[in-house]
Each structure stands twice: as C-alpha cells, then as structure tokens.
Design an enzyme around this catalytic site. Structure first.
Site, PDB file in Angstrom:
ATOM      1  N   CYS A 243     -23.841   2.077  -5.495  1.00 22.54           N
ATOM      2  CA  CYS A 243     -22.723   1.333  -4.629  1.00 22.54           C
ATOM      3  C   CYS A 243     -24.215   1.455  -3.288  1.00 22.54           C
ATOM      4  O   CYS A 243     -25.060   1.683  -2.911  1.00 22.54           O
ATOM      5  CB  CYS A 243     -22.259   1.942  -4.401  1.00 22.54           C
ATOM      6  SG  CYS A 243     -21.460   3.324  -3.713  1.00 22.54           S
ATOM      7  N   GLY A 244     -23.276   1.797  -2.562  1.00 20.15           N
ATOM      8  CA  GLY A 244     -23.409   1.331  -0.917  1.00 20.15           C
ATOM      9  C   GLY A 244     -24.064   2.503  -0.226  1.00 20.15           C
ATOM     10  O   GLY A 244     -25.435   2.819   0.336  1.00 20.15           O
TER      11      GLY A 244
END
Length: 287
Positions: A243-244
C-alpha cells in the site's frame, strides 16, 4: 469466532459480540485508529473524546521502528512486547482491535499481533463510527491496565523486505496486491508524501482498501472471493500485499487469510520505500 454466520470472516467480530464481553477481563480492546492528513481526523483526540470502555490507544506511529526513515515500520519483537505489555496485554488474551471507519487501519494492528505470536486477535466490524451510530456505550476515562508480560514469537516469513520485493517484481515470484487508491495506483493522483513517484510496481494488481467493506463492515467470504477474482488475483498462488506505507496492505492480508489463503506476506516498506527510490521500476496506468 464469528459463529453467527459461516460466510463471514473468522477474524472479524460484531459490535453485539464485543458489547456482551465488555466486562470480561480476558478480552482486551485496542483503539488502533490512524488517518492520512487528507482525512482531517485526529485519532488521539477522538480517543480522548470517546472510546469503547476499557480500550487502550495503540499509536501506530510510536509503536514502530523509530530508527527507520520510513513511516511506522515494524518494531522489533522486544520493543513490541514492551509497548503492548505496558498496555496490559499478553499474547494469550483475546484481543479486539478497532479503528474509526471500520476495517481501515485496525487490520494492521491485527496483523502485527498475529505475526508477533498472539493467536486470538480480531477486528471489530463497523469500527468506532458504527459503534457510536448504534448508541453503544462509550467513555472518556483512560484505561489504566496492570502491565502484563507479552512474549513475542516473531514470524519473519510474514514480512517481505525490499530486497525480496525486488526479486518478486523482477522474476514475477508472487502476485502483488496494492491497497492504494486506483488513482494513485495508475499514477493519475499525486502521492500524499513528498518525494515519491506516482504509479505502481510492475505486475501489481489494484485492490483499493475500500473494496473489501461496505459502510465499515467487512464483506462476506463470497464477496471477498469475487473481489480478488475481479482484480485478477489467483487465490491458489502466493500474494504480497502492499500500500502506501504498510498499513492498509494488512486489510488485503485480512481478506486473504479470511479466505484460508496462507501463502501471503506484507511488504512493510510499501510505496513509501519503493516509490521514493530512484532505482526501482515503476509502471503507470491501470494495468
């Protein structure tokens, strides 16, 4: 645990289930809310204003490897044990983790406890927003539990390093599931952190974190299977979640493990690491 519906995740408990156990000393409740700046929510302030009785606050920025340049990376087993033991939690407790919207950042802490050796760890369906909307009990009283010994048994095989991620991308050793928004994945939206390129790891599939829930409640198992199939993820093959910054990747991990998928790991550095380096390949577009 979720015996009320065999088509629901065994790692997710209902608000009814938890409310019936608020006085059970073996059930430990954790507020694991965390927000991006764009969400304009303050997790600590919300905890102070109202939380589930008995809940302790788990600061995902503080219970992390503070020497890393990356945000909220995994702490050492020793540091994790010290932090959660001070919260009154042992590895043998029944642990219920919640966040604000429901099924958002709580899965990260669920995953952390599980890879540190706790087995009875669950995520609250609907989160605090759902709990309050139902008119369930809240308090402003800060829990002061007695310290416990948490004996961590870390599973390093649950975590993918940068070096391993390079090999995965280069040699297509595993499927990659990315929990960032579709716009960030495609390179059409800027990253929220400065200095990062836009796009995704070559070969990755887009599975935005919001596709796994509806109004903060986790989808049933049949719907989860369809979600993975629609994204082109083969559940018979290994998956690395990303993800981030490693938080919402755990939501995909929760979905995978809810379906009985065992060959999955989480890339802890995620896009904060991959996208900030000049020497990593980046793909643009929806595929």
């Amino acid at each position: 645990m979720n015996g009320e519906n065999e088509n629901k995740s065994r790692f997710v408990v209902s608000a009814d289930w938890l409310e019936q156990r608020l006085d059970d000393p073996s059930v430990k409740i954790i507020d694991a809310a965390w927000y991006l700046p764009a969400q304009n929510r303050d997790a600590k302030a919300e905890y102070a204003a109202a939380h589930i009785p008995g809940a302790v606050f788990f600061d995902q920025d503080a219970i992390a490897n503070r020497t890393s340049a990356l945000p909220h990376t995994l702490p050492s087993p020793e540091a994790f044990s010290e932090a959660v033991g001070a919260m009154g939690i042992s590895e043998n407790d029944t642990i219920v983790v919640y966040d604000g919207p429901g099924i958002f950042t709580a899965p990260r802490v669920w995953w952390m406890f599980r890879i540190m050796g706790a087995e009875n760890v669950f995520v609250l369906d609907g989160g605090m927003d759902g709990w309050k909307a139902d008119g369930r009990p809240t308090t402003t009283e800060v829990a002061k539990p007695s310290p416990q010994a948490f004996n961590a048994v870390f599973n390093p095989n649950a975590v993918t390093s940068f070096e391993r991620m390079r090999d995965v991308v280069e040699h297509r050793l595993s499927q990659i599931a990315d929990a960032r928004s579709a716009g960030r994945f495609a390179g059409e939206e800027p990253e929220p952190r400065a200095g990062m390129r836009s796009g995704h790891m070559p070969g990755a599939r887009s599975l935005p974190s919001g596709v796994f829930s509806d109004k903060g409640r986790f989808k049933d198992l049949d719907a989860l299977r369809r979600t993975f199939a629609d994204a082109g993820i083969d559940l018979t093959k290994p998956v690395v979640t990303s993800c981030g910054s490693g938080i919402t990747a755990a939501l995909i991990t929760l979905a995978l493990q809810s379906l009985g998928h065992k060959d999955n790991t989480l890339y802890d550095g995620s896009w904060s690491e991959w996208g900030s380096r000049p020497d990593t390949p980046v793909a643009i577009g929806k595929e």
